[in-house]
Enzyme design. Structure first.
Site, PDB file in Angstrom:
ATOM      1  N   TRP A  73      10.625  -9.460   9.059  1.00 17.77           N
ATOM      2  CA  TRP A  73      10.588  -9.097  10.477  1.00 17.77           C
ATOM      3  C   TRP A  73      10.999 -10.356  11.231  1.00 17.77           C
ATOM      4  CZ3 TRP A  73       9.950  -4.289  12.451  1.00 17.77           C
ATOM      5  CH2 TRP A  73       9.497  -3.310  11.572  1.00 17.77           C
TER       6      TRP A  73
ATOM      7  N   ASN B  72       6.180 -12.162  -1.945  1.00 16.30           N
ATOM      8  CA  ASN B  72       5.016 -13.053  -2.018  1.00 16.30           C
ATOM      9  C   ASN B  72       5.038 -13.947  -3.253  1.00 16.30           C
ATOM     10  OD1 ASN B  72       4.012 -11.585  -4.175  1.00 16.30           O
ATOM     11  ND2 ASN B  72       2.500 -10.472  -2.990  1.00 16.30           N
TER      12      ASN B  72
ATOM     13  N   TRP C 275      -0.597 -16.242   4.693  1.00 14.22           N
ATOM     14  CA  TRP C 275       0.053 -14.926   4.827  1.00 14.22           C
ATOM     15  C   TRP C 275      -0.891 -13.812   4.365  1.00 14.22           C
ATOM     16  CZ3 TRP C 275       3.177 -18.605   1.919  1.00 14.22           C
ATOM     17  CH2 TRP C 275       4.176 -19.209   2.670  1.00 14.22           C
ATOM     18  N   HIS C 276      -2.196 -14.022   4.581  1.00 12.97           N
ATOM     19  CA  HIS C 276      -3.179 -13.028   4.136  1.00 12.97           C
ATOM     20  C   HIS C 276      -3.785 -12.282   5.319  1.00 12.97           C
ATOM     21  CE1 HIS C 276      -3.786 -15.480   0.165  1.00 12.97           C
ATOM     22  NE2 HIS C 276      -2.643 -14.830   0.217  1.00 12.97           N
TER      23      HIS C 276
ATOM     24  N   GLU D 143      10.285   3.580   5.392  1.00 17.98           N
ATOM     25  CA  GLU D 143      10.238   2.109   5.414  1.00 17.98           C
ATOM     26  C   GLU D 143      11.310   1.584   6.371  1.00 17.98           C
ATOM     27  OE1 GLU D 143       8.532  -0.615   4.443  1.00 17.98           O
ATOM     28  OE2 GLU D 143      10.171  -1.805   5.285  1.00 17.98           O
TER      29      GLU D 143
ATOM     30  N   ALA E 192      -3.738  -3.547   4.233  1.00 12.61           N
ATOM     31  CA  ALA E 192      -4.687  -4.666   4.289  1.00 12.61           C
ATOM     32  C   ALA E 192      -5.507  -4.661   5.573  1.00 12.61           C
ATOM     33  CB  ALA E 192      -3.936  -5.991   4.159  1.00 12.61           C
TER      34      ALA E 192
ATOM     35  N   THR F 290      -4.314 -11.452  -0.964  1.00 19.72           N
ATOM     36  CA  THR F 290      -4.650 -10.089  -0.547  1.00 19.72           C
ATOM     37  C   THR F 290      -3.826  -8.968  -1.180  1.00 19.72           C
ATOM     38  OG1 THR F 290      -3.395 -10.747   1.415  1.00 19.72           O
ATOM     39  CG2 THR F 290      -5.775 -10.596   1.644  1.00 19.72           C
ATOM     40  N   ASN F 291      -2.835  -9.311  -2.023  1.00 23.71           N
ATOM     41  CA  ASN F 291      -2.002  -8.223  -2.540  1.00 23.71           C
ATOM     42  C   ASN F 291      -2.774  -7.293  -3.484  1.00 23.71           C
ATOM     43  OD1 ASN F 291       0.515  -6.839  -2.716  1.00 23.71           O
ATOM     44  ND2 ASN F 291       0.772  -7.689  -4.762  1.00 23.71           N
TER      45      ASN F 291
ATOM     46  N   ALA G 172       0.824  -1.208   0.000  1.00 20.63           N
ATOM     47  CA  ALA G 172       0.000   0.000   0.000  1.00 20.63           C
ATOM     48  C   ALA G 172       0.860   1.260   0.000  1.00 20.63           C
ATOM     49  CB  ALA G 172      -0.924  -0.001   1.216  1.00 20.63           C
TER      50      ALA G 172
HETATM   51  C1  LIG Z   1       5.151 -14.892   2.179  1.00 23.45           C
HETATM   52  C2  LIG Z   1       3.952 -14.195   1.624  1.00 23.45           C
HETATM   53  C3  LIG Z   1       3.342 -14.698   0.475  1.00 23.45           C
HETATM   54  C4  LIG Z   1       2.209 -14.076  -0.033  1.00 23.45           C
HETATM   55  N1  LIG Z   1       1.696 -14.474  -1.243  1.00 23.45           N
HETATM   56  C5  LIG Z   1       0.760 -13.701  -1.842  1.00 23.45           C
HETATM   57  C6  LIG Z   1       0.402 -13.907  -3.200  1.00 23.45           C
HETATM   58  O1  LIG Z   1       0.955 -14.756  -3.903  1.00 23.45           O
HETATM   59  N2  LIG Z   1      -0.556 -13.112  -3.736  1.00 23.45           N
HETATM   60  C7  LIG Z   1      -1.171 -12.135  -3.001  1.00 23.45           C
HETATM   61  O2  LIG Z   1      -2.068 -11.467  -3.525  1.00 23.45           O
HETATM   62  N3  LIG Z   1      -0.835 -11.905  -1.725  1.00 23.45           N
HETATM   63  C8  LIG Z   1       0.143 -12.626  -1.152  1.00 23.45           C
HETATM   64  N4  LIG Z   1       0.555 -12.323   0.104  1.00 23.45           N
HETATM   65  C9  LIG Z   1      -0.137 -11.247   0.834  1.00 23.45           C
HETATM   66  C10 LIG Z   1       0.187  -9.845   0.334  1.00 23.45           C
HETATM   67  O3  LIG Z   1       1.509  -9.759  -0.127  1.00 23.45           O
HETATM   68  C11 LIG Z   1      -0.105  -8.862   1.466  1.00 23.45           C
HETATM   69  O4  LIG Z   1      -1.471  -8.944   1.799  1.00 23.45           O
HETATM   70  C12 LIG Z   1       0.215  -7.423   1.098  1.00 23.45           C
HETATM   71  O5  LIG Z   1       1.553  -7.293   0.695  1.00 23.45           O
HETATM   72  C13 LIG Z   1      -0.084  -6.533   2.298  1.00 23.45           C
HETATM   73  O6  LIG Z   1       0.275  -5.217   1.999  1.00 23.45           O
HETATM   74  P1  LIG Z   1       0.329  -4.111   3.145  1.00 23.45           P
HETATM   75  O7  LIG Z   1       0.656  -2.838   2.487  1.00 23.45           O
HETATM   76  O8  LIG Z   1      -0.892  -4.224   3.959  1.00 23.45           O
HETATM   77  O9  LIG Z   1       1.522  -4.573   4.112  1.00 23.45           O
HETATM   78  P2  LIG Z   1       3.039  -4.895   3.750  1.00 23.45           P
HETATM   79  O10 LIG Z   1       3.191  -5.094   2.289  1.00 23.45           O
HETATM   80  O11 LIG Z   1       3.466  -5.966   4.672  1.00 23.45           O
HETATM   81  O12 LIG Z   1       3.801  -3.540   4.084  1.00 23.45           O
HETATM   82  C14 LIG Z   1       4.035  -3.059   5.369  1.00 23.45           C
HETATM   83  C15 LIG Z   1       5.381  -2.363   5.346  1.00 23.45           C
HETATM   84  O13 LIG Z   1       5.480  -1.523   6.482  1.00 23.45           O
HETATM   85  C16 LIG Z   1       6.787  -1.609   6.996  1.00 23.45           C
HETATM   86  N5  LIG Z   1       6.730  -1.219   8.408  1.00 23.45           N
HETATM   87  C17 LIG Z   1       6.089  -1.862   9.414  1.00 23.45           C
HETATM   88  N6  LIG Z   1       6.258  -1.201  10.566  1.00 23.45           N
HETATM   89  C18 LIG Z   1       7.007  -0.110  10.284  1.00 23.45           C
HETATM   90  C19 LIG Z   1       7.510   0.967  11.059  1.00 23.45           C
HETATM   91  N7  LIG Z   1       7.281   1.057  12.372  1.00 23.45           N
HETATM   92  N8  LIG Z   1       8.242   1.928  10.438  1.00 23.45           N
HETATM   93  C20 LIG Z   1       8.479   1.861   9.101  1.00 23.45           C
HETATM   94  N9  LIG Z   1       8.046   0.857   8.327  1.00 23.45           N
HETATM   95  C21 LIG Z   1       7.308  -0.118   8.910  1.00 23.45           C
HETATM   96  C22 LIG Z   1       7.166  -3.061   6.771  1.00 23.45           C
HETATM   97  O14 LIG Z   1       8.555  -3.251   6.828  1.00 23.45           O
HETATM   98  C23 LIG Z   1       6.548  -3.342   5.412  1.00 23.45           C
HETATM   99  O15 LIG Z   1       7.438  -3.100   4.361  1.00 23.45           O
HETATM  100  C24 LIG Z   1       1.677 -12.939   0.641  1.00 23.45           C
HETATM  101  C25 LIG Z   1       2.294 -12.428   1.777  1.00 23.45           C
HETATM  102  C26 LIG Z   1       3.434 -13.032   2.263  1.00 23.45           C
HETATM  103  C27 LIG Z   1       4.107 -12.460   3.482  1.00 23.45           C
END
Ligand SMILES: Cc1cc2nc3c(=O)[nH]c(=O)nc-3n(C[C@H](O)[C@H](O)[C@H](O)COP(=O)(O)OP(=O)(O)OC[C@H]3O[C@@H](n4cnc5c(N)ncnc54)[C@H](O)[C@@H]3O)c2cc1C
Length: 571
Positions: free
Chosen positions: A62, A99, A506-507, A32, A541, A552-553, A12
């Protein structure tokens, strides 16, 4: 002074930084905690089309994060849930950098239900333009359903390029009455398809950071990107407005960034709610014991945690069914969606995919697997801080299968996978199928390294030996599961097995969900503004009202596209 400070450069956060800084009148800072992945230096593990290296590379995680599933070992039924490792990205691009690259939108009823549950403006018709905006569909081009100009290329590997196991799985789905669908993200009937992936024509991953934070975007004078900076806390003015973020820089020094318009938390569904709790926003029962005063009582912070409970079977493959060639090829090609038919649950609530070569090593090369999950799940868990220190991992309880509908459907999924493996097409493409258990031991072996390489090379030749020997080796070294026949004939045993061994996908999501202000469990409004705390938004998410029937990506990227457009429209 910035207009927007975005905390978290994941799926996001990358979208928000790029879209908000398109307006030269806004000064944007993206913070980040993990390392950057600049366009000219994307680490090889992240670029790779095969995702198995990035997932377990500690440089991008993490470290030490554990969750409770719950997991009750079947040989210790009296024991309480044991926490186990859970991968969450700590790198630019976040989850999209590590992912499986699957690009699933879910089904229209997911979003129509979001709108009905209080997320005004998030019906399917209203979110579709943002799903289109994020992608360039290399197969369909620009159509009313697909995007032709977005930052994330998507493509499908054609069936004639699949390994034998994936082709046989598709034939088994077809034989069990599930038709072929050319477009997983546009035709929402039950059926099987070539999976949509966030992957370039040149066969490499395109993360949110790679797609959105391009050289040209990074050159904008109004965008600042701070990698390896961790947000520690917020400052508020006398009116209770969030006005600044406190950070820890790579040299250990503390910095303070002021935001004129807003601070946006995009730290993911585990760390965003934990961060709010550490600032006194949430249920006081979660933070008062740590000496934190209540700033904003919102009971939903860290509640409603959702995941997709998962089970599967693996199969020993003969050489002709295995994934050929080098690791640069994707190993997940085929997927299937079906409806459980459980009363009151919308169609398309179940999902499975075929994986050829589930792991990089010599044993993984001899295996295939079908993994299924409950795609519209109902169980809810929680995130709670353990101390006032925002850098400490919170306590995470996924509470998988606490809703009986999830357990019932996952049991049914395992029965179906067994049936598919018994149909002539799959039976003829495998040597021996068995229930797969993804536990800490399997995870340990999945981490790339010399020891695991040697160990698996020693085991691999034994798996080539005739029936009784390879079966014994499978149950001694590869799975804790019993032969599938023992589970299918005994529902109690099947349920115990599923409850003890279900994992997530991982969702994680829904821990700061959108909704009306008078809904006590809603944390943000439909624009991501935290109810009751001006100057603060959440966009990741965690704002999903409930987990959509999708990996969830793409729903997260869509959410950020839509919120960014909304923020810009606010002026
Ligand atoms: C191993 C794995 C496999 C997956 N496979 C799939 C797939 O094939 N297809 C799919 O659609 N989804 C998949 N997902 C799920 C999908 O990738 C996630 O739902 C999506 O990336 C979530 O996005 P987000 O922005 O909510 O969080 P994230 O992408 O996790 O981003 C959060 C970011 O915030 C940073 N952060 C956290 N705390 C702090 C802080 N205090 N200060 C600064 N930075 C911070 C973190 O380091 C991270 O980079 C997978 C996830 C994982 C982990």
């Amino acid at each position: 002074m910035f207009d927007h400070v975005i905390c978290g450069g994941g799926s996001a956060g990358s979208v928000l930084a790029a879209r908000l800084s398109e307006d030269p009148g806004r000064r944007v800072c993206l913070v980040e905690a993990g390392p950057d992945t600049p366009p000219d230096a994307v680490p090889a593990d992240i670029r790779l089309s095969y995702h198995g290296h990035a997932v377990y590379n500690p440089d991008f995680l993490w470290r030490g994060l554990k969750v409770t599933l719950p997991h009750r070992p079947h040989n210790q039924p009296g024991e309480g849930p044991k926490p186990r490792s859970y991968e969450q990205a700590r790198v630019m691009g976040g989850g999209s950098s590590i992912n499986g690259q699957l690009g699933n939108r879910g089904v229209p009823s997911d979003y129509d239900d979001w709108a009905r549950e209080g997320a005004a403006g998030w019906s399917w018709e209203e979110v579709l333009p943002f799903f289109r905006r994020l992608e360039t569909d290399l197969d369909f081009g620009e159509t009313p359903l697909h995007g032709g100009q977005g930052p994330i290329p998507v493509r499908r590997i054609p069936r004639d390029s699949w390994p034998g196991y994936s082709r046989a799985a598709a034939a088994a789905w077809e034989a069990s009455g599930l038709p072929y669908l050319p477009d997983q993200n546009g035709d929402f009937r039950d059926g099987w398809f070539a999976l949509t992936t966030a992957n370039a024509a040149a066969d490499h991953r395109v993360s949110a950071a790679m797609g959105y934070l391009t050289e040209a975007v990074r050159a904008r004078p109004n965008l600042t990107i701070l990698a390896r900076h961790q947000a520690l806390g917020l400052d508020f003015n006398e009116a209770g407005r969030a006005v600044a973020v406190r950070l820890r820089a790579p040299d250990g020094a503390e910095r303070r960034l002021e935001a004129r318009r807003d601070i946006i938390l995009s730290m993911g569904a585990i760390r965003s709610p934990a961060f709010l709790q550490s600032q006194g926003i949430g249920d006081p029962a979660d933070f008062a014991p740590h000496g934190i005063a209540t700033r904003n009582h919102r009971a939903g912070v860290g509640r409603n945690l959702q995941e997709h409970p998962t089970m599967g079977m693996a199969a020993l493959l003969p050489a002709e069914s295995r994934m050929p060639g080098a690791l640069t090829q994707r190993n997940i090609h085929a997927g299937v969606r079906w409806s459980s038919g459980l009363p009151g649950i919308a169609g398309g609530d179940m999902f499975a995919l075929a994986i050829a070569r589930p792991s990089w090593h010599a044993v993984g090369a001899r295996l295939g697997a079908i993994q299924a999950w409950v795609n519209r799940s109902y169980s809810q868990g929680s995130v709670r801080i353990r101390s006032a220190d925002a850098t400490e991992h919170p306590e995470v309880n996924l509470n998988l299968l606490s809703d009986a509908r999830d357990a019932e459907r996952l049991m049914d999924a395992l029965r179906r996978i067994a049936l598919w493996h018994a149909l002539p097409s799959l039976r003829g493409a495998i040597r021996y199928a068995f229930p797969a258990v993804y536990n800490e031991a399997v995870r340990k072996v999945a981490v790339r390294g010399l020891k695991n390489d040697i160990m698996t090379r020693l085991l691999a030749p034994i798996l080539e030996l005739p029936g009784p020997i390879h079966r014994a080796a499978v149950h001694a070294f590869i799975t804790e599961g019993p032969p599938i026949g023992q589970l299918l004939g005994d529902d109690d045993r099947l349920e115990a097995f599923v409850r003890a061994n279900a994992t997530g996908q991982w969702h994680v999501s829904c821990t700061c969900r959108m909704g009306r202000e008078d809904d006590p469990m809603a944390v943000t409004d439909s624009a991501g503004r935290v109810h009751g705390t001006p100057g603060l938004r959440v966009c990741d998410a965690s704002v999903f009202p409930f987990v959509p029937s999708a990996n969830t990506n793409f729903p997260t990227l869509m959410t950020a596209e839509k919120m960014a457009a909304g923020i810009r429209a606010e002026g």
